[in-house]
Design a protein around this motif. Structure first.
Motif, short mmCIF file in Angstrom:
data_model
loop_
_atom_site.label_atom_id
_atom_site.label_comp_id
_atom_site.label_asym_id
_atom_site.label_seq_id
_atom_site.Cartn_x
_atom_site.Cartn_y
_atom_site.Cartn_z
N LYS A 18 -8.30 -29.35 -31.61
CA LYS A 18 -7.68 -30.68 -31.77
C LYS A 18 -7.32 -31.18 -30.38
O LYS A 18 -6.73 -30.46 -29.58
N PHE A 20 -5.69 -34.34 -27.98
CA PHE A 20 -4.85 -35.53 -27.88
C PHE A 20 -5.08 -36.18 -26.52
O PHE A 20 -4.92 -35.54 -25.49
N TYR A 64 -12.52 -39.78 -35.00
CA TYR A 64 -11.31 -40.09 -34.22
C TYR A 64 -10.21 -40.66 -35.12
O TYR A 64 -10.48 -41.24 -36.17
N SER A 65 -8.98 -40.48 -34.68
CA SER A 65 -7.86 -41.19 -35.27
C SER A 65 -6.93 -41.60 -34.12
O SER A 65 -7.13 -41.18 -32.98
N SER A 67 -2.71 -43.05 -32.99
CA SER A 67 -1.30 -43.13 -33.33
C SER A 67 -0.62 -44.09 -32.37
O SER A 67 -0.81 -44.01 -31.16
N ILE A 77 -6.79 -39.26 -31.03
CA ILE A 77 -6.80 -37.88 -31.54
C ILE A 77 -8.19 -37.52 -32.02
O ILE A 77 -8.80 -38.28 -32.80
N GLU A 79 -9.60 -34.78 -34.20
CA GLU A 79 -9.08 -33.75 -35.12
C GLU A 79 -9.80 -32.42 -34.94
O GLU A 79 -9.18 -31.37 -34.99
N SER A 80 -11.10 -32.48 -34.73
CA SER A 80 -11.90 -31.27 -34.54
C SER A 80 -13.02 -31.62 -33.58
O SER A 80 -14.05 -32.17 -33.98
#
Lengths: 113, 111
Positions: A18, A20, A64-65, A67, A77, A79-80
């Motif tokens: 993960k 960031f 992707y994400s 925040s 982010i 995630e993997s």
């Protein structure tokens, strides 16, 4: 001097980790963006945010994400992480109503092994 | 989707010469911008031209916009070695803040 700061210039991660990527701007801008840049493909928009806790998908959001908990901070982010996410990631911000000018960070070069 | 496309992909000139880069786009725009990127760094805004403008100057930079041909050009006069960089055009998609970038022109200015 106005500034967009990306916390890491260079990162090396392993597949499945993960990741960031942090971006902070000190200009009180409403809108923030994440782009990725690849040779021969130019800049492509991943996600953008027009307010705290608000986000919209760009052209390539898969994998992707993001925040946006505070106005000045926009995080990307993975995630993997996968090898095809090896790229240069660029954060940018713009004020709204705006003059149209994007302010960019220096970029984060991510290598996924 | 790529909106702006720069031409040429690469340009090599001698110091003191002028450099011209072109950008073509496909759909209607509110404005068109040019950015510069030094190797391994972020992009820096150079100039913005609105759809109702035909020409704009900033120092050694001259930008033209032809909305009927959906094209723009960036002219750098009296180039310097420090102008060596990639140059990108960017168009808005009507939202006034979401930009689409072309693939860029790599300009090399030889001393």
């Amino acid at each position: 001097d106005v500034k967009v700061t990306q916390s890491s210039r260079y990162l090396v991660k392993r597949t499945g980790e993960k990741v960031f990527l942090e971006c902070v701007q000190d200009m009180d801008h409403e809108n923030m963006f994440w782009y990725r840049q690849d040779p021969g493909l130019g800049l492509r928009l991943i996600y953008f945010s027009y307010d705290v806790k608000m986000k919209e998908k760009g052209d390539i959001p898969e994998g992707y994400s993001v925040s946006r908990e505070k106005k000045e901070r926009f995080s990307l982010i993975l995630e993997s992480a996968s090898t095809n996410q090896t790229s240069m990631y660029l954060c940018a911000s713009i004020r709204q109503p705006n003059t149209g000018e994007l302010f960019f960070g220096e970029g984060s070069r991510l290598t996924v092994l | 989707s790529q909106q702006g496309e720069e031409d040429p992909q690469a340009l090599s000139i001698q110091e003191g010469e002028n450099a011209t880069m072109n950008c073509s786009y496909k759909t209607s725009i509110n404005n068109l911008q040019w950015y510069r990127q030094n190797s391994g760094r972020g992009l820096v805004h150079l100039i913005l031209i609105r759809s109702n403008e035909r020409e704009k100057h900033s120092g050694r930079l001259r930008v033209t916009l032809d909305t009927s041909k959906k094209s723009s050009s960036l002219l750098i006069t009296a180039s310097r070695a420090a102008d060596t960089a990639s140059y990108f055009c960017a168009t808005d998609r009507g939202s006034n803040y979401k930009l689409t970038f072309g693939k860029g022109t790599l300009l090399t200015v030889n001393p």
